[in-house]
Design a protein around this motif. Structure first.
Motif, PDB file in Angstrom:
ATOM      1  N   ASP A   1      -4.306  21.409 -13.816  1.00  0.00           N
ATOM      2  CA  ASP A   1      -3.077  20.828 -13.274  1.00  0.00           C
ATOM      3  C   ASP A   1      -3.224  19.301 -13.211  1.00  0.00           C
ATOM      4  N   ILE A   2      -2.622  18.615 -14.189  1.00  0.00           N
ATOM      5  CA  ILE A   2      -2.823  17.167 -14.248  1.00  0.00           C
ATOM      6  C   ILE A   2      -2.075  16.447 -13.130  1.00  0.00           C
ATOM      7  N   HIS A   3      -1.008  17.062 -12.592  1.00  0.00           N
ATOM      8  CA  HIS A   3      -0.268  16.387 -11.520  1.00  0.00           C
ATOM      9  C   HIS A   3      -1.108  16.301 -10.254  1.00  0.00           C
ATOM     10  N   ALA A   4      -1.803  17.397  -9.935  1.00  0.00           N
ATOM     11  CA  ALA A   4      -2.673  17.400  -8.760  1.00  0.00           C
ATOM     12  C   ALA A   4      -3.809  16.401  -8.951  1.00  0.00           C
ATOM     13  N   TYR A   5      -4.340  16.353 -10.174  1.00  0.00           N
ATOM     14  CA  TYR A   5      -5.427  15.412 -10.470  1.00  0.00           C
ATOM     15  C   TYR A   5      -4.961  13.969 -10.270  1.00  0.00           C
ATOM     16  N   ARG A   6      -3.748  13.673 -10.756  1.00  0.00           N
ATOM     17  CA  ARG A   6      -3.266  12.295 -10.664  1.00  0.00           C
ATOM     18  C   ARG A   6      -3.066  11.823  -9.231  1.00  0.00           C
ATOM     19  N   THR A   7      -2.742  12.752  -8.319  1.00  0.00           N
ATOM     20  CA  THR A   7      -2.565  12.325  -6.927  1.00  0.00           C
ATOM     21  C   THR A   7      -3.876  11.816  -6.347  1.00  0.00           C
ATOM     22  N   LYS A   8      -5.002  12.202  -6.977  1.00  0.00           N
ATOM     23  CA  LYS A   8      -6.315  11.779  -6.490  1.00  0.00           C
ATOM     24  C   LYS A   8      -6.700  10.414  -7.042  1.00  0.00           C
TER      25      LYS A   8
ATOM     26  N   MET B   1      -1.203   7.600  -0.914  1.00  0.00           N
ATOM     27  CA  MET B   1      -1.510   8.944  -1.409  1.00  0.00           C
ATOM     28  C   MET B   1      -2.940   9.334  -1.038  1.00  0.00           C
ATOM     29  N   GLU B   2      -3.679   8.419  -0.424  1.00  0.00           N
ATOM     30  CA  GLU B   2      -5.068   8.614  -0.021  1.00  0.00           C
ATOM     31  C   GLU B   2      -5.914   9.192  -1.151  1.00  0.00           C
ATOM     32  N   PRO B   3      -6.021   8.414  -2.221  1.00  0.00           N
ATOM     33  CA  PRO B   3      -6.724   8.896  -3.411  1.00  0.00           C
ATOM     34  C   PRO B   3      -8.245   8.762  -3.282  1.00  0.00           C
TER      35      PRO B   3
END
Lengths: 244, 255
Positions: free
Chosen positions: A74-81, A156-158
């Motif tokens: 899931d690239i969207h979840a990854y990008r939030t990090k 986003m607290e990455p």
């Protein structure tokens, strides 16, 4: 030290033009890495590949032990990090300063508005923009926009912050305010990957400096080594040109 | 004297004119709104990133082809012909007995939708690429990006063109008299058929059409100005340059 992101044999081509060739590289937790190099050396492309704004042509990006280039990931979840700060700021034009920092938290992280606003205000205070929460991006100067963009990414607290030449589009007198914010963040222990042309800044804040040329990593090491005793001839040439 | 005739026609037939104008306005409003919704929908579908392989890619290509075919067909044929084909065709070929009003709204909607699809496409292209990238970079998927970031900007961009389409619809509903919709042109034709004063009757109709279109133009300009937002903003906290109290209702942060 624990590696946050590890890149293995990464390559990227635009058509027949190979921009990145077999890049191996990692960022550890709490580390500040500066990527330097002349224009066209592939350093921005590397950063954009890390958060998949450009799709790598080959190789692996390992995050928490998983290759996120797998189709199933899931690239969207990854990008939030990954917090991304762009050269051109790219604040959302239809939102005011506060909502720029809130919309991602609410829509992607599903935080409730009061909680999201609280977090957004906290980080807007960190970048010194908490008095401007009502302003639209069009009302702000370049330096202010970039500080809001940093707060938006922080909200986003990455795990890692990515900076793509954050001061290159700024007027000279505004560079300082943005660099100061970034220095403070670096001191606070945030993991940062910074593509920059600001050599003095890199010398001061980086734990490690990576020099790229023609799509490959030529040399990397602590700033004292890269700036004072570069081993490779290309690094020496580049530094001679930029530091004078 | 013409003027006397105008007054006589008006006093004798004003309910008919008013009903006609009302019908014209109603069909144009509904048609423009539905058409704009169709246009936005097609705009979003057209910008979904194409999967590189697999069945999904072919399904998406087929959908894109069908939508393009729809747009090209309705942009490339006169609405008066579409009205005849759809109204009489649906009855003859499929046995669907549409009432005239439904048919009218349907025809105007899909016609407007075809034009709006192109307007929306232009509106999406005009949004800076950085906006998409920034939205993706904080983890939004395509639909979240579209709904929260891109479409609000698109709507603002395309508002003038949409208003223009609305004005065009008010005028073009006149062709719907061929299927017997009791809009303004149809009503005027009935009036003039009784009194044989074509000039005076249609002069009244032209004034009514102009009042409607000009009012819409003025209202939309006001809406555009309002959507552009305030030219100023207020600071929060105690800065020396602060001139308004953030506690004031109008300066409160909007939800």
């Amino acid at each position: 030290m624990e590696k946050v992101i590890e890149i293995q044999h990464l390559s990227k081509s635009f058509g027949t033009h190979e921009v990145l060739k077999d890049i191996d590289f990692a960022v550890s937790k709490g580390e500040v890495v500066c990527v330097i190099g002349s224009s066209g050396s592939g350093k921005s492309t590397l950063l954009r590949c890390v958060n998949l704004l450009e799709k790598p042509s080959g190789g692996k990006i390992i995050y928490h032990g998983e290759n996120i280039l797998d189709d199933r990931h899931d690239i969207h979840a990854y990008r939030t990090k990954l917090g991304m700060v762009f050269q051109q700021f790219n604040l959302f034009n239809n939102h005011n300063v506060l909502n720029n920092c809130v919309v991602g938290q609410m829509k992607v992280l599903k935080r409730k508005r009061p909680k999201a606003e609280e977090i957004a205000k906290k980080y807007l205070q960190v970048v010194g923009m908490d008095q401007y929460i009502n302003a639209k991006p069009e009302h702000l100067s370049g330096g202010q926009k970039q500080r809001v963009a940093i707060a938006r990414a922080l909200s986003m607290e990455p795990d890692v912050m990515l900076f793509d030449e954050p001061t290159s589009a700024l007027d000279p007198e505004m560079v300082g305010e943005v660099l100061k914010v970034m220095k403070d963040l670096a001191k606070s222990g945030l993991t940062m990957l910074i593509v920059t042309h600001e050599m003095e800044f890199a010398k001061e804040v980086a734990d490690r400096v990576v020099f790229m040329d023609k799509g490959v990593i030529v040399e990397e090491g602590p700033p004292e080594q890269i700036f004072n005793n570069p081993e490779k001839e290309r690094t020496q040439e580049f530094l001679k040109r930029t530091l004078n | 004297m013409s003027l006397e005739w105008v007054i006589t026609i008006l006093t004798d037939n004003w309910p008919m004119f008013l009903r006609g104008a009302g019908m014209t306005l109603l069909i144009s409003i509904i048609g423009t709104l539905i058409g704009a919704a169709i246009g936005l929908f097609i705009g979003i579908v057209h910008t979904i990133p194409m999967p590189e392989r697999g069945l999904k890619r072919y399904v998406q290509k087929l959908i894109n082809f069908l939508l393009s075919a729809y747009v090209e067909f309705f942009r490339g044929t006169p609405m008066i012909v579409q009205a005849m084909v759809i109204f009489y065709g649906s009855a003859m070929a499929f046995g669907i007995d549409m009432d005239v009003f439904t048919a009218a709204v349907f025809i105007v909607s899909i016609n407007t939708g075809a034009y709006m699809a192109e307007i929306v496409r232009g509106g999406i292209i005009s949004v800076d690429k950085g906006q998409f990238e920034a939205a993706q970079a904080i983890g939004m998927d395509h639909f979240q990006t579209m709904i929260n970031i891109v479409l609000p900007q698109v709507v603002r961009n395309i508002l003038p063109a949409t208003g223009n389409q609305f004005v065009i619809n008010i005028k073009d509903t006149a062709v719907l008299n061929v299927i017997g919709v009791t809009e303004l042109y149809f009503q005027t034709k009935s009036v003039s058929g009784n009194n044989f004063r074509y000039f005076e009757s249609f002069f009244i109709a032209s004034i009514l059409y102009f009042i409607m279109t000009f009012t819409v133009t003025l209202l939309l300009r006001r809406l555009e100005r309002k959507m552009a937002g305030p030219a100023n903003y207020s600071m929060i906290g105690g800065l020396p340059m602060q001139v308004v109290n953030p506690e004031d209702k109008e300066h409160k942060i909007k939800e």
